[in-house]
Design an enzyme around this catalytic site. Structure first.
Site, short mmCIF file in Angstrom:
data_model
loop_
_atom_site.label_atom_id
_atom_site.label_comp_id
_atom_site.label_asym_id
_atom_site.label_seq_id
_atom_site.Cartn_x
_atom_site.Cartn_y
_atom_site.Cartn_z
N ASP A 67 0.82 -1.22 0.00
CA ASP A 67 0.00 0.00 0.00
C ASP A 67 0.85 1.26 0.00
O ASP A 67 2.07 1.21 0.18
CB ASP A 67 -0.96 -0.01 1.20
CG ASP A 67 -0.26 -0.34 2.53
OD1 ASP A 67 0.97 -0.40 2.56
OD2 ASP A 67 -0.97 -0.53 3.53
N ASN A 136 -7.79 -2.14 14.03
CA ASN A 136 -9.16 -2.46 13.64
C ASN A 136 -9.21 -3.71 12.75
O ASN A 136 -10.23 -4.01 12.15
CB ASN A 136 -9.80 -1.27 12.92
CG ASN A 136 -9.02 -0.86 11.68
OD1 ASN A 136 -8.05 -1.52 11.31
ND2 ASN A 136 -9.45 0.22 11.04
N HIS A 138 -7.28 -4.19 10.03
CA HIS A 138 -6.95 -3.99 8.61
C HIS A 138 -5.66 -4.70 8.25
O HIS A 138 -4.76 -4.86 9.06
CB HIS A 138 -6.95 -2.52 8.21
CG HIS A 138 -5.80 -1.68 8.67
ND1 HIS A 138 -5.96 -0.43 9.21
CD2 HIS A 138 -4.46 -1.90 8.65
CE1 HIS A 138 -4.77 0.08 9.48
NE2 HIS A 138 -3.85 -0.78 9.17
N GLU A 143 -9.63 -1.57 5.04
CA GLU A 143 -10.31 -1.20 6.28
C GLU A 143 -11.58 -2.03 6.47
O GLU A 143 -12.11 -2.60 5.51
CB GLU A 143 -10.69 0.28 6.22
CG GLU A 143 -9.50 1.23 6.10
CD GLU A 143 -8.75 1.43 7.41
OE1 GLU A 143 -8.64 0.47 8.21
OE2 GLU A 143 -8.26 2.54 7.64
#
Ligand code: GLP
Length: 237
Positions: A67, A136, A138, A143
């Protein structure tokens, strides 16, 4: 799933580096999927040492990163391209022309995503994909969402993610609001996936990811379906 519990961060880093180095020794022209964040820094340091000691040769590998932030170019010290150069590529004998990071500055991010997926497919897919995990759940910048996104795509970053990553920036406001990330297909098609996590604060999400329901609300949970998953942890269980 192979679960390797390590005794501390150094031990984790050494073991993660050993798996990556073995992959490169066994297949010198490996395609390595690489990750950023604080978790792999120790493993990259170890790989640099392995290279300097003559134990591993990176000249044949190709790397594809997961990413990149939108709006940061590779000279910006918060960009993931800069991170990879600084933590690994500048210190080993990888051919920099064979190191790929999605371009977060592309005018057309949809085409950039499609091109990135085509590139990975043209390389024959990823041999070993390294992953960290966000608080979270990810992976890359996938996400929590209503569905698993297949392709490399642009994503609006979760507030939690921006807050967690603000430690690397001058302020929360300086953290980009969007990113481009490899989707689930390239990750799940990798021949092996290694996810690493250390520290109590990742404990709950790692348990959910590995043993909870498989749901796009916890993106890393999809890894339960991967046939060759290596999990390396310290202070998680
Ligand atoms: C970022 C990256 C992820 C990484 C995550 C966790 O959001 N996009 O690839 O796994 O941070 O980072 P850390 O290892 O610093 O907790």
């Amino acid at each position: 799933m192979r679960l390797i519990n390590t005794k501390d961060y150094n031990d984790l880093s050494r073991k993660v580096a050993n798996v990556i180095a073995s992959q490169v020794v066994l297949k010198p022209n490996s395609v390595l999927g690489l990750a950023t964040g604080s978790s792999p820094i120790g493993a990259y340091e170890q790989l640099v040492n392995d290279y300097k000691n003559g134990n591993v040769d990176f000249s044949g590998i190709t790397t594809v990163n997961l990413d990149e932030y939108c709006g940061l170019d590779g000279t910006n010290d918060q960009s993931y391209r800069y991170f990879m150069n600084d933590n690994l590529f500048n210190h080993v004998n990888v051919d920099v022309n064979k190191t790929f990071v999605p371009n977060g500055l592309a005018a057309d991010l949809d085409s950039e995503g499609a091109n990135y997926d085509e590139l990975i497919a043209s390389l024959g897919g990823i041999d070993l994909q390294l992953l960290g995990i966000g608080h979270n759940g990810h992976i890359g910048f996938n996400e929590p969402a209503d569905f698993f996104e297949k392709a490399t795509h642009r994503v609006e970053l979760d507030t939690k993610t921006r807050e967690a990553n603000a430690r690397f920036f001058e302020s929360l406001e300086a953290v980009p609001t969007s990113a481009i990330t490899m989707g689930m297909q390239s990750i799940m098609l990798a021949k092996a996936v290694m996810i690493i996590a250390s520290g109590k604060e990742k404990s709950e999400i790692m348990k959910k990811a590995l043993y909870g329901p498989i749901t796009p609300r916890v993106p890393a949970s999809i890894l339960q379906l991967h046939p060759n998953l290596i999990v390396v942890t310290c202070d998680i269980f």
